[in-house]
Design a protein around this motif. Sequence first.
Motif, mmCIF file in Angstrom:
data_model
loop_
_atom_site.group_PDB
_atom_site.id
_atom_site.type_symbol
_atom_site.label_atom_id
_atom_site.label_comp_id
_atom_site.label_asym_id
_atom_site.label_seq_id
_atom_site.Cartn_x
_atom_site.Cartn_y
_atom_site.Cartn_z
ATOM 1 N N ASP A 127 36.280 26.550 -57.516
ATOM 2 C CA ASP A 127 37.646 27.836 -57.774
ATOM 3 C C ASP A 127 36.508 29.244 -58.916
ATOM 4 O O ASP A 127 37.696 30.032 -59.150
ATOM 5 N N GLY A 128 35.747 29.389 -57.838
ATOM 6 C CA GLY A 128 34.638 30.831 -58.231
ATOM 7 C C GLY A 128 35.608 31.721 -57.991
ATOM 8 O O GLY A 128 36.356 32.169 -56.411
ATOM 9 N N GLU A 129 35.326 32.878 -58.573
ATOM 10 C CA GLU A 129 35.757 34.071 -58.281
ATOM 11 C C GLU A 129 35.706 34.671 -56.454
ATOM 12 O O GLU A 129 35.905 35.003 -55.917
ATOM 13 N N LYS A 130 33.843 33.844 -55.912
ATOM 14 C CA LYS A 130 33.392 34.217 -55.358
ATOM 15 C C LYS A 130 33.760 33.570 -53.780
ATOM 16 O O LYS A 130 34.134 34.626 -52.499
ATOM 17 N N ARG A 266 27.976 39.874 -47.598
ATOM 18 C CA ARG A 266 26.590 40.516 -48.516
ATOM 19 C C ARG A 266 25.700 39.157 -48.591
ATOM 20 O O ARG A 266 25.441 39.145 -49.169
ATOM 21 N N VAL A 267 26.985 38.162 -47.818
ATOM 22 C CA VAL A 267 26.067 36.858 -48.670
ATOM 23 C C VAL A 267 25.638 36.364 -47.419
ATOM 24 O O VAL A 267 26.202 35.981 -45.752
ATOM 25 N N ASP A 268 24.614 35.529 -47.467
ATOM 26 C CA ASP A 268 23.332 34.842 -46.428
ATOM 27 C C ASP A 268 23.661 33.108 -46.276
ATOM 28 O O ASP A 268 24.657 32.685 -47.283
ATOM 29 N N THR A 269 24.461 32.860 -44.947
ATOM 30 C CA THR A 269 24.957 32.056 -44.608
ATOM 31 C C THR A 269 23.637 30.897 -43.497
ATOM 32 O O THR A 269 23.908 29.337 -43.684
ATOM 33 N N LEU A 270 23.098 31.150 -42.704
ATOM 34 C CA LEU A 270 22.202 31.293 -42.446
ATOM 35 C C LEU A 270 20.784 31.834 -42.937
ATOM 36 O O LEU A 270 21.048 32.855 -43.113
ATOM 37 N N GLY A 302 27.267 34.831 -29.233
ATOM 38 C CA GLY A 302 27.700 36.147 -28.951
ATOM 39 C C GLY A 302 28.554 36.304 -30.233
ATOM 40 O O GLY A 302 29.656 37.347 -29.573
ATOM 41 N N LEU A 303 29.405 35.307 -30.766
ATOM 42 C CA LEU A 303 30.999 36.045 -31.185
ATOM 43 C C LEU A 303 30.586 36.597 -32.902
ATOM 44 O O LEU A 303 31.516 36.439 -33.728
ATOM 45 N N HIS A 304 29.466 36.663 -33.320
ATOM 46 C CA HIS A 304 28.567 36.364 -34.570
ATOM 47 C C HIS A 304 27.718 36.902 -35.174
ATOM 48 O O HIS A 304 26.593 36.718 -34.762
ATOM 49 N N PRO A 305 27.084 38.408 -35.014
ATOM 50 C CA PRO A 305 26.514 39.431 -35.704
ATOM 51 C C PRO A 305 25.257 38.600 -36.507
ATOM 52 O O PRO A 305 25.715 38.519 -37.478
ATOM 53 N N TYR A 306 24.160 38.695 -36.053
ATOM 54 C CA TYR A 306 22.884 38.224 -36.758
ATOM 55 C C TYR A 306 22.288 39.429 -37.623
ATOM 56 O O TYR A 306 22.474 40.269 -37.153
ATOM 57 N N ARG A 307 21.499 38.873 -39.314
ATOM 58 C CA ARG A 307 21.097 40.515 -39.800
ATOM 59 C C ARG A 307 19.933 40.308 -39.103
ATOM 60 O O ARG A 307 19.273 41.528 -39.141
#
Length: 509
Positions: A127-130, A266-270, A302-307
């Motif tokens: 339930d956090g705002e993030k 701005r949130v890394d998931t990998l 190739g469906l999601h760009p990586y940083r």
Amino acid sequence: MTVAEVRNLTVSVAGRELVADVSFALAAGEITALVGESGSGKTTTALALLGEAPVTTGQVEVAGAIVDAEHPPARGVVGYVPQHPSAALNPVRRIGPVLRELGRLYVDRNQVRERTLDALTQAQLPDGEKFLGRYPHQLSGGQQQRVVLAHELIGRPQLLIADEPTTGQDAQIRRLLAEELRAVAGQGIAVLLLTHDLELVRMLADQILVMHRGKVVEAGPEVLALPRHEYTRRLVAAQRIVPSPAPPASGVPVVSVRDLVAGHRRVDTLHQVSLTIEAGDQLAVVGRSGSGKTTLARCIAGLHPYRSGELRLGSAVLSPLLRRRTREQLARIQYVHQDTRASFNEFVPVLDQVARTAERLRGLSTADARREALASLERLGIREDVATRLPRSLSGGELQRSALVRAVIAEPDLLICDEITSGLDTVTQAELLDVLRDLQRTTDCALMVITHDLSVVAGITHRVLIVDDGRIVEQGLTAEVLADPGHAATRALVTASGLIEEEPLDRTG
């Protein structure tokens, strides 16, 4: 107390009978499971309770009122969680404002926050705002499913219809959702559960209806334990998945991933993920919902760009963007999406879309591509009269099989399957796994399976990676990792899947 009743329901569309002479009652505080293969009539029956199915004969009553196309249930009386959650979410609106807006339809402004938090808790969501500030595309398939469940729980309906609520959910979330559905029923709400998940049915259902070709062929509280009808016995038998033999090591890398970092906004998931997939490999990527599994798969496709980091196909560096990859590279990596309905163009017949893949990526003539596409679809039970329809006319199982054919017809070196068995009945699931086994026997195509279903992992993969919080926390041979999990995240998944004993789910509510 009876909340809803269906009497001798028959639904026909364009002369085709979808549901025939179906009758049942839904009681307050009870969970009724409607079980059957894809296309058996389950969803059509549920839509009749919403006044959204063209009733030919019979009658549907909800909360004491007759329901039909001109007289749908009153707002808040029936909650409906669809099988494909992305279709129910507004892609340009954040989760939090939508939930709060719904809350204002049912309670005073000063009670909206409490009602929203209650719904999020029941749906096993933070339930956090993030989290509440995210858009639907920034959620995993499992999180989208639970957001839609929260939408419906805000209204505190008298009847909740849950169409494949555990589709795309990991075993831990599936168990928690099962507990919450039992708690929902404990509040006096009637629950109609449409599902292929027979283990969920065994955990939850007070009554079970088995549908086959639009008819209820068996009903009762113990039909899975003591099946009498031949079709029910076939559904139960198809659950038994035979382990796949281990492939010989090829030593030829197809795809290499090095120090991959990716995320949303701005949130890394990998975080610094590395792995190598060899020709003929059978790899499962497993983790709880939102752990980063699908992000990893989409980066490779190739469906999601990586940083940062590097992807290689063989010895060549792969562009992170699909549009910058060559036609050969597009053909060599094929992706079967979790939400197959969204992956098809809704205005083009399925056969044409499958044939176009062979024509565009393999250079076949239009006639040859169409001939091969039709033959491949028919091998998976998709007849020509079905294949020539628009995607919306096909069941979820038919679309899933069509999506697999569309990928395989490109003759890829790597086939990525993202939750392709979720939402499928046990018979169709077994047929799909047979196709994948046959592909492994006859080609060097590597298989990367993104799944929550550990029985599927054991059945068609030789190697497994466990992903938690965007990191690979454990990997090894499938049989060894599942038999003796070393990491806490792995042990939690294995325990929740029933491969390690735990306390049974309390069905008393």
